[in-house]
Design an enzyme around this catalytic site. Structure first.
Site, PDB file in Angstrom:
ATOM      1  N   HIS A 145      -7.681  -9.147   4.905  1.00 12.99           N
ATOM      2  CA  HIS A 145      -7.525  -8.005   3.991  1.00 12.99           C
ATOM      3  C   HIS A 145      -6.043  -7.715   3.709  1.00 12.99           C
ATOM      4  O   HIS A 145      -5.648  -7.553   2.552  1.00 12.99           O
ATOM      5  CB  HIS A 145      -8.214  -6.781   4.616  1.00 12.99           C
ATOM      6  CG  HIS A 145      -8.163  -5.550   3.776  1.00 12.99           C
ATOM      7  ND1 HIS A 145      -9.263  -5.034   3.128  1.00 12.99           N
ATOM      8  CD2 HIS A 145      -7.126  -4.711   3.471  1.00 12.99           C
ATOM      9  CE1 HIS A 145      -8.906  -3.936   2.455  1.00 12.99           C
ATOM     10  NE2 HIS A 145      -7.626  -3.721   2.655  1.00 12.99           N
ATOM     11  N   LEU A 204      -7.699   1.774   2.242  1.00 11.78           N
ATOM     12  CA  LEU A 204      -7.015   3.060   2.076  1.00 11.78           C
ATOM     13  C   LEU A 204      -6.613   3.298   0.623  1.00 11.78           C
ATOM     14  O   LEU A 204      -6.427   4.438   0.215  1.00 11.78           O
ATOM     15  CB  LEU A 204      -5.763   3.080   2.964  1.00 11.78           C
ATOM     16  CG  LEU A 204      -6.043   3.022   4.468  1.00 11.78           C
ATOM     17  CD1 LEU A 204      -4.807   2.589   5.228  1.00 11.78           C
ATOM     18  CD2 LEU A 204      -6.536   4.366   4.967  1.00 11.78           C
ATOM     19  N   GLN A 224       0.819  -1.213   0.000  1.00 12.83           N
ATOM     20  CA  GLN A 224       0.000   0.000   0.000  1.00 12.83           C
ATOM     21  C   GLN A 224       0.858   1.269   0.000  1.00 12.83           C
ATOM     22  O   GLN A 224       0.379   2.341  -0.341  1.00 12.83           O
ATOM     23  CB  GLN A 224      -0.954   0.017   1.211  1.00 12.83           C
ATOM     24  CG  GLN A 224      -1.992  -1.099   1.146  1.00 12.83           C
ATOM     25  CD  GLN A 224      -2.967  -1.019   2.297  1.00 12.83           C
ATOM     26  OE1 GLN A 224      -2.710  -1.551   3.369  1.00 12.83           O
ATOM     27  NE2 GLN A 224      -4.081  -0.342   2.093  1.00 12.83           N
TER      28      GLN A 224
HETATM   29 NI    NI Z   1      -6.374  -2.213   2.014  1.00  7.10          NI
END
Ligand code: NI
Length: 163
Positions: free
Chosen positions: A131, A90, A51
């Site tokens: 996740h 996010l 991420q």
């Molecule tokens: Ni995520």
């Protein structure tokens, strides 16, 4: 320690597989620290290294009121049950989706000292473990949607935490 920029869908890095870590050395500990800073800055409950554009198998999770956990080379070794959840990421800002997740999950991996650990979780912790480990294989929650009408645009007032 530093807050790093979070990349967003459809950045192709989010679709890559992350690499296993051979040695949990200082550079990995720094990465973990940066990930924790970044997660807190954006008030997320979890973060996976891809991420922030780093393709290494590292995740951090911090549920409200609980201690932060870092897991290197995490693997889910057991899952049970099934529940419908509303989930956000996010990397997919402005959306939430309804998907199925396990009720209980056990994950194993290494802690920031390179020691083997297991984390058992249910509810939001189980959801975050699934996740974040999904991120390490290039999977986003939107891939689990049964249909596109299970994806909602949301305003800023939502209470669903992002992971
Ligand atoms: Ni995520």
């Amino acid at each position: 320690m530093a807050v790093r920029p979070i990349i967003t869908h459809p950045n192709p890095l989010l679709r890559q597989k992350s690499k296993r870590i051979r040695n949990v050395d200082e550079s990995i500990q720094r990465l973990i620290d940066d990930m924790v800073d970044t997660m807190r800055q954006v008030q997320g409950v979890g973060l996976a290294a891809p991420q922030i554009g780093v393709l290494l198998r590292v995740i951090v999770i911090e549920l409200p009121g609980e201690e932060v956990s870092a897991l290197v080379n995490p693997e889910i070794v057991r899952r049970s049950g099934e529940r419908l959840v509303e989930e956000g990421c996010l990397c997919v800002p402005g959306y939430r989706g309804e998907i199925k997740r396990s009720e209980k999950v056990t994950a194993k991996g290494l802690d920031r000292q390179g020691k083997e650990i297991r984390i058992k979780g249910e509810g939001l912790l189980a959801q975050a473990l699934e996740h974040e480990t999904d991120h390490l294989r290039g999977v986003l929650y939107i891939d689990h949607l049964e249909s596109i009408d299970k994806l909602y645009r949301i305003g800023e007032e939502t209470e669903t935490p992002e992971i």
